[in-house]
Write a protein that holds these residues in place. Structure first.
Motif, PDB file in Angstrom:
ATOM      1  N   ARG A   7       0.690  -1.339   0.053  1.00  0.00           N
ATOM      2  CA  ARG A   7      -0.116  -0.056   0.235  1.00  0.00           C
ATOM      3  C   ARG A   7       0.792   1.189  -0.092  1.00  0.00           C
ATOM      4  O   ARG A   7       1.036   1.857   1.130  1.00  0.00           O
ATOM      5  N   CYS A   8       1.668   1.539  -1.095  1.00  0.00           N
ATOM      6  CA  CYS A   8       2.451   2.841  -1.332  1.00  0.00           C
ATOM      7  C   CYS A   8       1.728   4.111  -1.192  1.00  0.00           C
ATOM      8  O   CYS A   8       0.368   3.961  -1.969  1.00  0.00           O
ATOM      9  N   THR A   9       2.319   4.828  -0.717  1.00  0.00           N
ATOM     10  CA  THR A   9       1.451   6.455  -0.838  1.00  0.00           C
ATOM     11  C   THR A   9       1.976   7.194  -2.115  1.00  0.00           C
ATOM     12  O   THR A   9       1.284   8.065  -2.392  1.00  0.00           O
ATOM     13  N   GLY A  10       3.282   6.867  -2.391  1.00  0.00           N
ATOM     14  CA  GLY A  10       3.670   7.411  -3.680  1.00  0.00           C
ATOM     15  C   GLY A  10       4.911   8.276  -3.321  1.00  0.00           C
ATOM     16  O   GLY A  10       5.678   8.548  -4.305  1.00  0.00           O
ATOM     17  N   SER A  11       4.997   8.511  -1.784  1.00  0.00           N
ATOM     18  CA  SER A  11       6.185   9.419  -1.647  1.00  0.00           C
ATOM     19  C   SER A  11       7.463   8.464  -1.214  1.00  0.00           C
ATOM     20  O   SER A  11       8.619   8.809  -1.155  1.00  0.00           O
ATOM     21  N   GLU A  12       7.254   7.095  -1.205  1.00  0.00           N
ATOM     22  CA  GLU A  12       8.288   6.077  -0.844  1.00  0.00           C
ATOM     23  C   GLU A  12       9.447   6.073  -2.066  1.00  0.00           C
ATOM     24  O   GLU A  12       9.057   6.230  -3.040  1.00  0.00           O
ATOM     25  N   SER A  13      10.641   5.995  -1.527  1.00  0.00           N
ATOM     26  CA  SER A  13      11.756   5.942  -2.562  1.00  0.00           C
ATOM     27  C   SER A  13      11.961   4.414  -2.698  1.00  0.00           C
ATOM     28  O   SER A  13      12.756   4.095  -3.918  1.00  0.00           O
ATOM     29  N   ARG A  14      11.598   3.581  -1.896  1.00  0.00           N
ATOM     30  CA  ARG A  14      11.935   2.045  -1.974  1.00  0.00           C
ATOM     31  C   ARG A  14      10.659   1.391  -1.842  1.00  0.00           C
ATOM     32  O   ARG A  14       9.621   1.753  -1.079  1.00  0.00           O
ATOM     33  N   LEU A  15      10.578   0.350  -2.708  1.00  0.00           N
ATOM     34  CA  LEU A  15       9.188  -0.445  -2.554  1.00  0.00           C
ATOM     35  C   LEU A  15       9.169  -1.155  -1.171  1.00  0.00           C
ATOM     36  O   LEU A  15       7.959  -1.182  -0.497  1.00  0.00           O
ATOM     37  N   VAL A  16      10.194  -1.486  -0.409  1.00  0.00           N
ATOM     38  CA  VAL A  16      10.278  -2.060   0.827  1.00  0.00           C
ATOM     39  C   VAL A  16       9.663  -1.227   1.699  1.00  0.00           C
ATOM     40  O   VAL A  16       9.506  -1.729   3.105  1.00  0.00           O
ATOM     41  N   ASP A  17       9.740   0.042   1.632  1.00  0.00           N
ATOM     42  CA  ASP A  17       9.315   0.941   2.780  1.00  0.00           C
ATOM     43  C   ASP A  17       7.777   1.293   2.972  1.00  0.00           C
ATOM     44  O   ASP A  17       7.412   2.020   3.549  1.00  0.00           O
ATOM     45  N   CYS A  18       7.118   0.833   1.606  1.00  0.00           N
ATOM     46  CA  CYS A  18       5.503   0.874   1.683  1.00  0.00           C
ATOM     47  C   CYS A  18       5.145   0.022   2.581  1.00  0.00           C
ATOM     48  O   CYS A  18       5.618  -0.969   2.966  1.00  0.00           O
ATOM     49  N   PRO A  19       3.823   0.438   3.254  1.00  0.00           N
ATOM     50  CA  PRO A  19       3.202  -0.331   4.197  1.00  0.00           C
ATOM     51  C   PRO A  19       2.764  -1.713   3.423  1.00  0.00           C
ATOM     52  O   PRO A  19       2.301  -1.488   2.135  1.00  0.00           O
ATOM     53  N   HIS A  20       2.786  -2.750   4.037  1.00  0.00           N
ATOM     54  CA  HIS A  20       2.580  -4.169   3.322  1.00  0.00           C
ATOM     55  C   HIS A  20       2.238  -5.253   4.546  1.00  0.00           C
ATOM     56  O   HIS A  20       2.670  -5.002   5.687  1.00  0.00           O
ATOM     57  N   ASN A  21       1.858  -6.292   4.114  1.00  0.00           N
ATOM     58  CA  ASN A  21       1.587  -7.502   4.814  1.00  0.00           C
ATOM     59  C   ASN A  21       2.840  -8.427   4.487  1.00  0.00           C
ATOM     60  O   ASN A  21       3.251  -8.621   3.298  1.00  0.00           O
ATOM     61  N   ASN A  22       2.990  -9.281   5.316  1.00  0.00           N
ATOM     62  CA  ASN A  22       3.774 -10.648   4.970  1.00  0.00           C
ATOM     63  C   ASN A  22       2.662 -11.670   4.275  1.00  0.00           C
ATOM     64  O   ASN A  22       1.448 -11.609   4.453  1.00  0.00           O
ATOM     65  N   SER A  23       3.389 -12.256   3.262  1.00  0.00           N
ATOM     66  CA  SER A  23       2.384 -13.283   2.607  1.00  0.00           C
ATOM     67  C   SER A  23       1.913 -14.181   3.460  1.00  0.00           C
ATOM     68  O   SER A  23       2.493 -14.839   4.325  1.00  0.00           O
ATOM     69  N   ILE A  24       0.440 -14.823   3.268  1.00  0.00           N
ATOM     70  CA  ILE A  24      -0.005 -15.683   4.230  1.00  0.00           C
ATOM     71  C   ILE A  24       0.658 -16.993   3.890  1.00  0.00           C
ATOM     72  O   ILE A  24       1.074 -17.724   4.558  1.00  0.00           O
ATOM     73  N   SER A  25       0.695 -17.056   2.460  1.00  0.00           N
ATOM     74  CA  SER A  25       1.358 -18.478   2.144  1.00  0.00           C
ATOM     75  C   SER A  25       2.741 -18.365   1.545  1.00  0.00           C
ATOM     76  O   SER A  25       3.290 -17.415   1.452  1.00  0.00           O
ATOM     77  N   ARG A  26       3.483 -19.412   1.422  1.00  0.00           N
ATOM     78  CA  ARG A  26       4.877 -19.389   1.019  1.00  0.00           C
ATOM     79  C   ARG A  26       5.067 -18.961  -0.386  1.00  0.00           C
ATOM     80  O   ARG A  26       6.161 -18.604  -0.655  1.00  0.00           O
ATOM     81  N   SER A  27       4.035 -18.882  -1.297  1.00  0.00           N
ATOM     82  CA  SER A  27       4.073 -18.415  -2.554  1.00  0.00           C
ATOM     83  C   SER A  27       2.882 -17.676  -2.742  1.00  0.00           C
ATOM     84  O   SER A  27       2.027 -17.293  -1.964  1.00  0.00           O
ATOM     85  N   CYS A  28       2.896 -17.072  -4.135  1.00  0.00           N
ATOM     86  CA  CYS A  28       1.858 -16.015  -4.572  1.00  0.00           C
ATOM     87  C   CYS A  28       0.666 -16.731  -5.451  1.00  0.00           C
ATOM     88  O   CYS A  28      -0.010 -16.173  -6.256  1.00  0.00           O
ATOM     89  N   PHE A  29       0.695 -18.213  -5.417  1.00  0.00           N
ATOM     90  CA  PHE A  29      -0.313 -18.993  -6.197  1.00  0.00           C
ATOM     91  C   PHE A  29      -0.317 -18.365  -7.593  1.00  0.00           C
ATOM     92  O   PHE A  29      -1.269 -18.074  -8.178  1.00  0.00           O
TER      93      PHE A  29
END
Length: 1512
Positions: free
Chosen positions: A343-365
């Motif tokens: 859930r990036c706001t657009g002001s972040e310089s790195r993707l990993v700085d955007c709010p996010h959740n850990n994946s529930i599953s080990r892969s993305c299906f």
């Protein structure tokens, strides 16, 4: 003297050092005079010495570079001789000092090798780079291990590249800060880096040397440039090096002239470098799946709720202006995921700085984020072309943003195709679904979907689309748009070149040109569609060579499901003509040969070569077997005439058997018989309903008008010279068999005498079970009844084809003929006694063995009983040695009641054994597969062969009976054990060894004079009051009571974990785990010499067969011995023989065992770690089940939890995995009580490797309250259909349901929950599209009576073995009464709740959204409120209800009266899913289920979002 294999592996000897010198004084004249020991060398390393004729003096180090180019091995002398320096820890700093010491200005480290024979006495240098000499740096001494005990091949050593002026550097040119051509500076000259083959591994090294995390090849800059200085040529790196100079393969300062030829393969090293984000699998740096650098690993990102803002942040971080996200896993799927719901706001310089959740599953299906990044503004135009190498048919290729992609075939139709074809200069066009391999790496993105041409546009780009260019989010059918362009005509089909209209070569006319269809991938599903388009019921296909055929071969590669109305509707690869050089399709070598069926057929399938087999009729999309009741030759004739023959004969009684029947229609005949009078025009007119009491199907053999109908019988083996085998029967010119019922030696001897043998035996052959119908043939005869005096089987009475009896599951009659009169003999060879050995059989005077394929206790019992014993155990794999001679028998299938082994069904004698089971490669071809037996006589123990303990059983009246424990004493136990060849025996608690035979022996009385238990007095009738059987322990040594003993039966090499083994009264046994807690485990471990312990479930590879001697153990923790704890020796709870035994994991520190969730700032989630003896270790997610999370979270102080991806919680390389697999039931009180593969188990090192490189650590998200399903909805469909989605409280997220095992019962429960009457299942997201986010449920198993889906069985929340392409859906039918009487309102699409995996959810446009409660034990209830917080009573006036009902019925009546004509032979509509069809004499019924095109009135209601709180 130097340690540690200083000159590497000794090439002249593989012998490990085995002499260890323990002491020398220095005065000895020889090493042999020193004290030494022989045996295993503890270190495993040999010692090296340097000898000199003069005293060795340690001086200042002298360095030289062994190369005139200032690049090479660094050789140094410190002890009077030169040698290389160990390269471990050798960096640019050390190389810089070495170069300065040789008089150069400086240098860098390079990869070099030297001969392994040179001594290496220097190493371990640690310099800052400013020192004047290596002597000024710290280093390891002469005798210290430098870590360079390399192999005897070229040995890596320290090297350096030195310079005199300027310096050494690296930069990018002709590009950006992150991308460009790599240039190397040496001294004052910049030069090129050449690669013969482009390698991203090399690019990765170059970028790291430039200060980035890594990089990849950028084709934009990796071009041939034929000018400029070349410093490095033929460069090849592994990818792990820190500098290009440390790569193993390259030439330094090669002749630049050789790289300027036009044919030179000198590609400039062009790279794209990155730091915390990269794109992979896309072919270029701007295209591919998103990888983020997390915890020193590259991980993937899931696309749940991915937004354009996220795309912009990611692409800007990569150096681009913006990008688009292609859908549908176009670049594949990643093995692990670290981010979801970004859930990036657009002001972040790195993707990993955007709010996010850990994946529930080990892969993305298969829902990984993939991006196509670009600079500038997003283009609004595209170009297109036809794929496939021609200009008239193929996939429509869209080029957008410089990337080739496709048009999703959703809504792609002929209007679109006409526009495209006219743009290409053709008059007309036809649309088709171009087949697309879902996971092919060559697939491009879906650039366009929902194309909506009117047909009048001048070109494709002028057509409107409902989805913006580049914004495709889903493609329901997963295929792409294809076109066929024509000038004169479209597509037509025909069958030609065959003996009948319905048989022959399949041909298609494309734009007026007839041609054949290549048979590549063409199967019966495609044939069904082809035939239905010509008006037939179904069809079958084969490939056939047509050498003289003219016209083209169309290579379309059809992939029909079988439900399409015509071949063109199937996904395929276009109507292109196969090139003449195409191996499979050229010269008509594999044209499709097709047969189309009308309403009846032979189940054997393909005509006209097939003239026999079971008969079937077609109704309701199904081929059904005909009951043989009333089926006569007259019926057979009518049937055969219908399929193109002139005459036929009937065969009853499932004559082809039921052991192999894969044809559509199944094994069970329908309740329809075919009884013809001769006047019918079609055999379908002969069908009559019946109760098929025989449960046998009818068969027929058909004849052409030119056939000679020969009713005589002829019997023979496969070959005239054979002496044994299955007996074939030739009748009506057709090969068949004799049914094995009542087949015996008398019949076999008559047959053998006819063939000139004096003797023979009968057996039952299992051959041809897996053969086709024509190879197998029907049973022509059964119940053969010879007296023995007949000259031939022709003179014996038997049942013929119209009266075979019960042969459906019978074997085939076979015989073995031989010249001697002795018959067959058996013996046991090479055993330890007369009761065991290898089974050998004498046939015709020749001894041979028996193959162990399918060999078990049933066969062993038959052998042992015929040798005079009571029973036996089967042993495989030549347990008593390999025999010699022929392998007489194999694939034996005894019931256990046969009197002799060869009377069991088997594959035949000798050669039939070897060749008859050729599909079992390797079986029965060598004597390593010889079968053996261990026979028992009159008495045995229930734990099986060679058991030393168990329940006592005796053989009586052909059955094993257990002995009652009442009155069974110590003397009886001793005699039982002596009977089993043991010296000593002890009676123990009754029924101590689990399941046994039924108790049938009571009141056993033995005396000291009796030597065998069978001599003891026994009564075989009466009641065993205790209900327990007698149990004994046998031994060859005296059983002595030495008091209480406790031992640990370790399950791993460490000896700290395993089962507890206790000795009571001289007997070893186990401890029941019920109630065995931490206090009890600590007492046991302290008694074993440890500080303490915890309860533990030992490795699943262990099997504990000892009796339970201690139960209900309760310790205070202060006891010094386990037997001091309160316990019982008999079960007061549920402890029995099959109960889990107590195990312990012992520790040696006072801290005990601790758990934590690590790797995250939030203490409620993270990687599961366990502290054992001060060392933290993780758990591998191999074989992890969702149920584990509850146990894990409870252990860490929470109530419940779910498994999450461990990708962001990877462990360090030096951290152990305590457990490699973990399987909990959910009721364990400790994690160590879950099933596992053993604590720190070194025996499963292969799993440790898999865990570190292919798997992830166990990670969880824990909650303070229970997680549960609370809501359900339908998404992506209409008001009564859609993809099933459920809401999981705890994570508070919507998720989908996996379609594995999804059935109509599951769908009905969901639909009833939503207020409908019933429902049907929809699989694989084909209609409603794929969801995103978690897949909460899998393996849902409703029986149909549940009140809501939560009551159905499932495999737990959060699924790891499913894809969203298998999301489950439903179509609901029926009516419900709304909770409030409201006027009908249109349905609108609304935004789903946050966390929703769907953007296509339909909900009613009311002020309050109603939701379904998933409350256990209560029916789903509708709630609604127009005023928040206020309960509204539901009052429905009866008059209003009547008005609604009358209106609905009126609409139905109107639609019925105004249906299209053509109902003269239908009572209800015929559909693909059911109906009633009228024949002349019968109405054919099937289960009726409406389909989308059935014109049936359904009073349907909207699907709803439901609230989990019910208001009354």
């Amino acid at each position: 003297m130097q340690c540690c294999n200083a000159i590497g592996q000794l090439y002249y000897s593989d012998t490990k050092p085995n002499i260890t010198i323990t002491n020398c004084t220095g005065t000895e004249s020889s090493l042999t005079s020193c004290h030494y020991t022989t045996g295993v060398c503890a270190s495993g390393n040999y010692v090296t010495v340097y000898c000199s004729a003069t005293p060795i003096k340690v001086g200042s180090i002298v360095v030289k570079i062994d190369n005139s180019l200032s690049k090479g091995v660094v050789n140094a002398s410190k002890y009077g001789f030169y040698g290389p320096i160990c390269n471990i820890g050798w960096t640019d700093a050390e190389a810089n000092v070495a170069c300065k010491q040789t008089g150069k200005l400086g240098g860098v480290a390079v990869y070099t090798t030297t001969r392994p024979s040179q001594p290496m006495v220097l190493g371990g240098y640690n310099c800052t780079g400013t020192e004047a000499s290596l002597d000024d740096c710290s280093s390891k001494g002469f005798g210290e291990d430098k870590g360079c005990s390399a192999s005897y091949n070229n040995r890596p050593v320290a090297g350096a590249l030195c310079y005199n002026n300027g310096g050494i550097g690296i930069q990018l040119v002709n590009g950006t800060k992150k991308a460009g051509r790599v240039r190397i500076l040496y001294e004052t000259t910049w030069g090129r880096v050449c690669q013969t083959y482009l390698s991203s591994s090399t690019a990765n090294v170059a970028c790291r040397q430039l200060g980035f995390r890594g990089g990849s090849i950028d084709p934009t800059y990796s071009t041939k440039i034929q000018r400029g200085k070349v410093w490095m040529g033929n460069l090849g790196c592994s990818g792990i090096e820190s500098s290009l100079f440390k790569c193993r393969s390259y030439s330094w300062n090669p002749s630049t002239y050789s790289y300027t030829y036009p044919f030179s393969r000198c590609y400039d090293l062009g790279v794209f470098c990155y730091n915390d984000i990269r794109l992979t699998a896309g072919g270029t740096p701007s295209v591919g799946m998103v990888n983020v650098y997390w915890n020193k690993h590259w991980e993937f990102v899931c696309d749940h709720n991915w937004s354009p803002t996220n795309t912009r942040v990611a692409c800007k971080e990569l150096g681009y202006d913006d990008g688009v996200m292609p859908c549908c896993g176009v670049f594949g799927t990643g093995p692990s995921a670290a981010m979801d719901n970004v859930r990036c706001t657009g002001s972040e310089s790195r993707l990993v700085d955007c709010p996010h959740n850990n994946s529930i599953s080990r892969s993305c299906f298969n829902h990984n984020v993939a991006l196509i990044c670009y600079n500038g503004s997003k283009p609004k135009t595209y170009t297109w072309s036809i794929g496939g190498g021609n200009n008239y048919t193929g996939e429509v290729i869209i080029n957008y943003l410089g990337i080739n992609g496709s048009i999703c075939s959703d809504d792609w139709d002929d209007n679109d195709a006409r526009v495209a074809c006219r743009e290409l200069g053709y008059r007309n066009g036809t649309a088709y679904k171009h087949f697309r391999y879902e996971f092919s790496s060559s697939n491009g993105p879906y650039w366009i979907s929902k194309m909506a041409c009117t047909g009048t546009e001048p070109n494709l780009i002028s057509c409107s689309t409902t989805i913006a260019l580049g914004d495709v989010k889903t493609c329901a059918n997963r295929h792409v748009a294809g076109i066929l362009c024509t000038d004169s005509s479209g597509i037509y089909y025909r069958i030609t070149g065959g003996p009948q209209d319905n048989i022959g070569r399949a041909e298609v006319s494309v734009d007026g040109v007839w041609g054949s269809i290549c048979g590549y991938s063409f199967d019966d599903r495609d044939a069904n569609v082809f035939c239905r388009s010509l008006g037939y019921s179904s069809g079958g296909a084969k490939q056939k060579l047509y050498p003289n055929t003219t016209g083209p071969v169309y290579s379309s590669s059809f992939h029909c499901t079988g439900d399409e109305s015509q071949l063109a509707d199937c996904p395929h690869r276009g109507w292109k003509k196969a090139p003449v050089n195409t191996y499979y399709c050229r010269n008509h070598r594999n044209d499709v040969w097709i047969v189309c069926y009308e309403k009846v057929r032979l189940a054997s399938g393909f005509a006209p070569s097939e003239k026999e087999g079971p008969i079937q009729f077609y109704t309701n999309d199904t081929w059904n077997l005909v009951c043989d009741t009333g089926f006569s030759d007259l019926s057979a004739k009518r049937f055969c005439q219908d399929i193109g023959f002139s005459d036929g004969r009937a065969v009853c009684c499932s004559a082809y058997g039921t052991k192999y029947f894969l044809n559509n229609g199944g094994l069970i005949p329908s309740n329809m018989s075919m009884v013809c009078s001769g006047a019918e025009s079609s055999s379908m007119d002969c069908l009559q309903p019946t109760v098929c009491e025989s449960q046998s199907y009818a068969s027929a053999i058909c004849f052409n008008s030119t056939d000679n109908i020969n009713e005589s019988y002829r019997y023979q083996f496969d070959e005239p010279t054979d002496t044994g085998g299955m007996i074939h029967v030739y009748h009506y010119g057709t090969k068949g068999r004799i049914c094995s019922t009542f087949w015996d030696d008398t019949n076999a001897k008559v047959y053998c005498k006819k063939r000139g043998f004096p003797n023979g035996i009968a057996y039952l052959s299992t051959r041809l079970i897996w053969d086709s119908f024509d190879n197998r043939g029907p049973f022509w005869a059964s119940a053969m009844n010879c007296t023995g005096t007949e000259p031939s089987l022709l003179n014996c009475s038997f049942n013929d084809r119209l009266n075979l009896g019960n042969c459906a599951k019978a074997d085939s009659a076979a015989a073995a003929c031989f010249n001697d009169t002795i018959g067959i003999q058996y013996r046991l060879v090479n055993g330890t006694s007369e009761q065991n050995g290898r089974v050998e059989i004498n046939v015709g005077g020749v001894w041979g063995t028996v193959c162990d394929f399918d060999w078990d206790d049933r066969e062993a019992g038959v052998v042992c009983r015929q040798l005079g014993f009571s029973d036996g155990y089967g042993i495989s794999n030549a347990h008593y040695g390999q025999g010699t001679g022929p392998i007489w028998l194999g694939e034996i299938r005894c019931k256990g009641t046969e009197t002799e082994l060869h009377k069991c069904p088997h594959s035949g004698f000798s050669s039939e054994v070897i060749y008859g089971n050729s599909y079992r490669y390797g079986s029965c071809k060598r004597h390593r597969d010889d079968a053996s037996v261990y026979c028992v006589d009159k008495v045995r123990l229930n734990l099986g062969m060679n058991a030393e303990k168990g329940g006592v059983e005796v053989y009586y009246n052909n059955n094993w009976l257990a002995v009652c424990d009442d009155g069974f004493d110590q003397l009886a136990a001793q005699i039982v054990c002596r009977s089993l060849n043991f010296s000593y025996g002890l009676k123990i608690q009754g029924s101590s060894f689990g399941r046994s035979s039924p108790i049938g022996v009571i009141n056993v009385t033995c005396s000291f004079t009796q030597k065998h238990f069978s001599q003891c007095k026994q009564i075989y009738a009466g009641t065993c009051v205790s209900g327990q059987y007698a149990s004994v322990i046998c031994s060859q040594t005296p059983i002595v009571d030495n008091g209480f003993k406790l031992e640990l039966e370790a399950d791993t090499a460490g000896g700290i974990s395993g089962y507890l083994k206790v000795q009571l009264n001289g007997v070893w046994g186990g401890v029941c785990s019920a109630g065995f807690d931490n206090k009890a485990a600590t007492v046991a471990c302290e008694q074993l010499g440890f500080k303490g312990g915890v309860p533990y479930n030992p490795s699943l590879y262990m099997r504990n067969i000892r009796p339970v001697l201690m139960t209900d153990v309760k310790c205070t923790g202060t006891e010094t011995s386990l037997d001091a704890c309160v316990h019982s020796t008999t079960s007061k709870n549920w402890c029995d023989y099959y109960s889990p035994r107590a195990g312990v994991l012992c520790y040696n520190t006072s801290n005990g065992i601790q758990y934590r969730l690590a790797g995250d700032n939030d203490t409620s989630r993270g990687r599961l770690e366990m502290n054992y003896d001060g060392q933290w270790g993780a758990f591998c997610d191999n074989f992890v089940d969702q149920i584990n999370s509850k146990v894990i979270c409870k252990e860490n102080g929470f109530v419940d939890g779910i498994m999450v991806s461990g990708a962001r919680y990877r462990i360090k390389s030096n951290e152990p995995y305590w457990f490699r697999s973990l399987r909990c039931q959910g009721n364990e009180t400790a994690i160590t009580m879950c099933l596992n593969d053993g604590f720190n188990n070194s025996l499963t090192s292969w799993r440790d490797y898999a865990c570190r490189y292919n798997r992830l650590p166990v990670a969880v998200q824990c909650y303070k309250s229970p997680i549960q399903l609370t809501r359900i909805r339908l998404a992506g469909g209409g008001n009564n259909s859609g993809r099933v989605e459920v809401y999981l409280e705890g994570p508070n997220m919507w998720g989908t349901v996996c379609g594995n095992s999804w059935s109509n019962d599951d769908a009905s429960v969901v639909c009833k929950q939503l207020g409908f009457a019933t429902g049907t299942a929809v699989l694989r997201a084909q209609i409603f599209g794929e969801g995103t986010g978690p897949i909460w449920l899998d393996d849902v198993g409703c029986i149909g009576t549940e009140l809501n889906i939560r009551e159905c069985t499932n495999s737990g929340f959060s699924v790891n073995r499913c894809l969203h392409s298998r999301d489950a859906g439903v179509i609901c039918y029926g009516t419900y009464v709304p909770s409030t009487p409201t006027a009908a309102v249109p349905w609108i699409q609304t935004d789903p709740p946050e966390g929703s995996p769907s953007e296509d959810t339909y909900i009613p446009p009311t002020s309050t959204v109603t939701e379904i409660t998933l409350t256990q034990g209560h029916r789903s209830q509708f709630t609604g409120s127009t005023t928040p917080g206020k309960t509204v009573a539901i009052v429905v006036p009866i008059i209003l209800v009547l008005i609604v009902v009358v209106a609905a019925v009126g609409i139905c009546y109107y639609k019925r009266r105004n249906r299209p004509s053509g109902l003269t032979e239908e009572l209800v509509p015929v559909s693909k899913r059911g109906g009633v069809t009228l024949g002349t004499n019968v109405a054919l019924f099937s289960k009726f289920r409406t389909s989308d095109d059935d014109d049936i009135c359904i009073i349907s209601n909207t699907s709803r979002d439901f609230n989990h709180e019910t208001n009354a």
